[in-house]
Design a protein around this motif. Structure first.
Motif, PDB file in Angstrom:
ATOM      1  N   ASP A 276      66.145  50.220  33.089  1.00  0.00           N
ATOM      2  CA  ASP A 276      65.775  48.803  33.197  1.00  0.00           C
ATOM      3  C   ASP A 276      65.523  48.204  31.816  1.00  0.00           C
ATOM      4  N   PRO A 277      66.532  47.590  31.192  1.00  0.00           N
ATOM      5  CA  PRO A 277      66.337  47.006  29.862  1.00  0.00           C
ATOM      6  C   PRO A 277      65.322  45.868  29.843  1.00  0.00           C
ATOM      7  N   ALA A 278      65.264  45.090  30.931  1.00  0.00           N
ATOM      8  CA  ALA A 278      64.293  43.994  30.983  1.00  0.00           C
ATOM      9  C   ALA A 278      62.868  44.540  30.949  1.00  0.00           C
ATOM     10  N   ALA A 279      62.653  45.671  31.608  1.00  0.00           N
ATOM     11  CA  ALA A 279      61.324  46.285  31.611  1.00  0.00           C
ATOM     12  C   ALA A 279      60.968  46.832  30.237  1.00  0.00           C
ATOM     13  N   ILE A 280      61.976  47.307  29.490  1.00  0.00           N
ATOM     14  CA  ILE A 280      61.738  47.765  28.117  1.00  0.00           C
ATOM     15  C   ILE A 280      61.225  46.602  27.281  1.00  0.00           C
ATOM     16  N   THR A 281      61.896  45.470  27.384  1.00  0.00           N
ATOM     17  CA  THR A 281      61.487  44.284  26.631  1.00  0.00           C
ATOM     18  C   THR A 281      60.099  43.814  27.054  1.00  0.00           C
ATOM     19  N   ALA A 282      59.827  43.849  28.360  1.00  0.00           N
ATOM     20  CA  ALA A 282      58.519  43.419  28.860  1.00  0.00           C
ATOM     21  C   ALA A 282      57.409  44.334  28.347  1.00  0.00           C
ATOM     22  N   ALA A 283      57.667  45.641  28.339  1.00  0.00           N
ATOM     23  CA  ALA A 283      56.670  46.597  27.850  1.00  0.00           C
ATOM     24  C   ALA A 283      56.426  46.403  26.359  1.00  0.00           C
TER      25      ALA A 283
ATOM     26  N   LYS B  80      83.858  31.316  34.670  1.00  0.00           N
ATOM     27  CA  LYS B  80      83.422  32.692  34.450  1.00  0.00           C
ATOM     28  C   LYS B  80      82.637  33.193  35.665  1.00  0.00           C
ATOM     29  N   PRO B  81      82.968  34.374  36.162  1.00  0.00           N
ATOM     30  CA  PRO B  81      82.229  34.912  37.310  1.00  0.00           C
ATOM     31  C   PRO B  81      80.851  35.420  36.884  1.00  0.00           C
ATOM     32  N   ASP B  82      79.942  35.450  37.828  1.00  0.00           N
ATOM     33  CA  ASP B  82      78.620  36.026  37.556  1.00  0.00           C
ATOM     34  C   ASP B  82      78.771  37.520  37.285  1.00  0.00           C
ATOM     35  N   HIS B  83      77.972  38.022  36.371  1.00  0.00           N
ATOM     36  CA  HIS B  83      78.005  39.454  36.105  1.00  0.00           C
ATOM     37  C   HIS B  83      76.699  39.864  35.441  1.00  0.00           C
ATOM     38  N   ASP B  84      76.404  41.137  35.484  1.00  0.00           N
ATOM     39  CA  ASP B  84      75.216  41.705  34.851  1.00  0.00           C
ATOM     40  C   ASP B  84      75.629  42.249  33.490  1.00  0.00           C
ATOM     41  N   SER B  85      75.225  41.572  32.422  1.00  0.00           N
ATOM     42  CA  SER B  85      75.660  41.976  31.087  1.00  0.00           C
ATOM     43  C   SER B  85      75.112  43.336  30.671  1.00  0.00           C
ATOM     44  N   ASN B  86      74.107  43.825  31.394  1.00  0.00           N
ATOM     45  CA  ASN B  86      73.565  45.148  31.076  1.00  0.00           C
ATOM     46  C   ASN B  86      74.438  46.281  31.603  1.00  0.00           C
ATOM     47  N   THR B  87      75.207  45.989  32.645  1.00  0.00           N
ATOM     48  CA  THR B  87      76.012  47.045  33.261  1.00  0.00           C
ATOM     49  C   THR B  87      77.490  46.688  33.382  1.00  0.00           C
TER      50      THR B  87
ATOM     51  N   PRO C 160      80.854  52.002  31.257  1.00  0.00           N
ATOM     52  CA  PRO C 160      80.680  53.434  31.549  1.00  0.00           C
ATOM     53  C   PRO C 160      79.219  53.844  31.487  1.00  0.00           C
ATOM     54  N   SER C 161      78.835  54.736  32.393  1.00  0.00           N
ATOM     55  CA  SER C 161      77.422  55.125  32.500  1.00  0.00           C
ATOM     56  C   SER C 161      76.882  55.715  31.203  1.00  0.00           C
ATOM     57  N   GLU C 162      77.725  56.482  30.494  1.00  0.00           N
ATOM     58  CA  GLU C 162      77.245  57.081  29.250  1.00  0.00           C
ATOM     59  C   GLU C 162      76.958  56.017  28.190  1.00  0.00           C
ATOM     60  N   GLU C 163      77.719  54.925  28.230  1.00  0.00           N
ATOM     61  CA  GLU C 163      77.473  53.842  27.279  1.00  0.00           C
ATOM     62  C   GLU C 163      76.187  53.098  27.633  1.00  0.00           C
ATOM     63  N   ILE C 164      75.952  52.917  28.931  1.00  0.00           N
ATOM     64  CA  ILE C 164      74.715  52.270  29.372  1.00  0.00           C
ATOM     65  C   ILE C 164      73.514  53.092  28.933  1.00  0.00           C
ATOM     66  N   GLU C 165      73.611  54.406  29.115  1.00  0.00           N
ATOM     67  CA  GLU C 165      72.513  55.295  28.721  1.00  0.00           C
ATOM     68  C   GLU C 165      72.271  55.231  27.216  1.00  0.00           C
ATOM     69  N   ALA C 166      73.352  55.181  26.446  1.00  0.00           N
ATOM     70  CA  ALA C 166      73.220  55.096  24.989  1.00  0.00           C
ATOM     71  C   ALA C 166      72.570  53.777  24.576  1.00  0.00           C
ATOM     72  N   ARG C 167      72.948  52.709  25.248  1.00  0.00           N
ATOM     73  CA  ARG C 167      72.351  51.400  24.956  1.00  0.00           C
ATOM     74  C   ARG C 167      70.855  51.409  25.239  1.00  0.00           C
ATOM     75  N   LEU C 168      70.507  51.953  26.400  1.00  0.00           N
ATOM     76  CA  LEU C 168      69.091  52.006  26.789  1.00  0.00           C
ATOM     77  C   LEU C 168      68.291  52.847  25.808  1.00  0.00           C
ATOM     78  N   ALA C 169      68.866  53.989  25.405  1.00  0.00           N
ATOM     79  CA  ALA C 169      68.178  54.861  24.460  1.00  0.00           C
ATOM     80  C   ALA C 169      67.955  54.142  23.129  1.00  0.00           C
ATOM     81  N   GLY C 170      68.986  53.454  22.652  1.00  0.00           N
ATOM     82  CA  GLY C 170      68.854  52.719  21.396  1.00  0.00           C
ATOM     83  C   GLY C 170      67.840  51.604  21.492  1.00  0.00           C
TER      84      GLY C 170
END
Length: 219
Positions: A199-206, A55-62, A82-92
């Protein structure tokens, strides 16, 4: 625990070596047949070892990691989300994190006061009654101050001492409540800023920082 070998058989699919299967012509092959199959019959069936590429390395957030199979080879393709899906994920993620902070703040408050809307009204009425009693010149007649009259002799020996006690408790509660509220708002602001920055990691950290701080509040 060792991984069981897998094989690919045309018109059958992927089969683990320790499993039985039905051949293309309907013949039943028992569990374990693939561990030591007759060469001629295995060749006739087209049995091939299943190959899984790394499996290749990848960023599961994007990025998505898509699995695809061609014959006996399983490979992986990295695709951008897709960027709109990333934004929806972050918002949720941000909304869920903010809700956790609100809940933790309420739990912190409840460690200092008796739960219940009715009890909260009693506390507020006591403070208001104490203020009225002081504004009236601290009269000895307590008929107009039922909460003070009911508690004198139980919590404190005099009305003055009782009112002073209530005010001290109220002052302490207000201080703690303000501190809890500051942590709550700071945490939610940090969550929103992290979401805006993608930054989802920063959301979790906060979130974790706010939860740790709120958990530390104790009477």
């Amino acid at each position: 625990m060792s991984q069981v070998a897998e094989f690919y058989i045309p018109n059958v699919g992927n089969v683990a070596a320790d499993q039985g299967f039905t051949g293309p012509n309907g013949t039943q092959y028992g569990a374990g047949w693939l561990l030591n199959p007759p060469e001629v019959e295995a060749a006739a069936l087209g049995v091939l070892p299943l190959v899984r590429e790394e499996k290749p390395d990848h960023d599961s957030n994007t990025q998505y990691l898509r699995e695809q199979q061609v014959g006996a080879v399983i490979s992986y393709v990295v695709e951008d989300i897709p960027s709109e899906e990333i934004e929806a994920r972050l918002a949720g993620l941000a909304v869920a994190a903010a809700m956790q902070v609100d809940l933790a703040a309420e739990q912190a408050r409840m460690r200092f006061i008796t739960p219940g809307a009715g009890q909260a009204m009693v506390y507020q009425t006591k403070i208001e009654e104490a203020a009225r009693w002081i504004a009236a010149g601290s009269p000895p007649d307590l008929s107009a101050y039922p909460f003070i009259a009911a508690e004198v002799g139980l919590t404190a020996p005099s009305a003055a001492e009782l009112v002073a006690l209530w005010q001290t408790m109220e002052s302490g509660w207000r201080t703690v409540a303000a501190q809890i509220e500051a942590v709550r708002m700071t945490g939610k602001n940090a969550i929103n800023a992290a979401a805006a920055g993608g930054d989802p990691a920063a959301i979790t950290a906060a979130l974790n920082a706010a939860l740790v701080t709120l958990a530390a509040f104790a009477p």
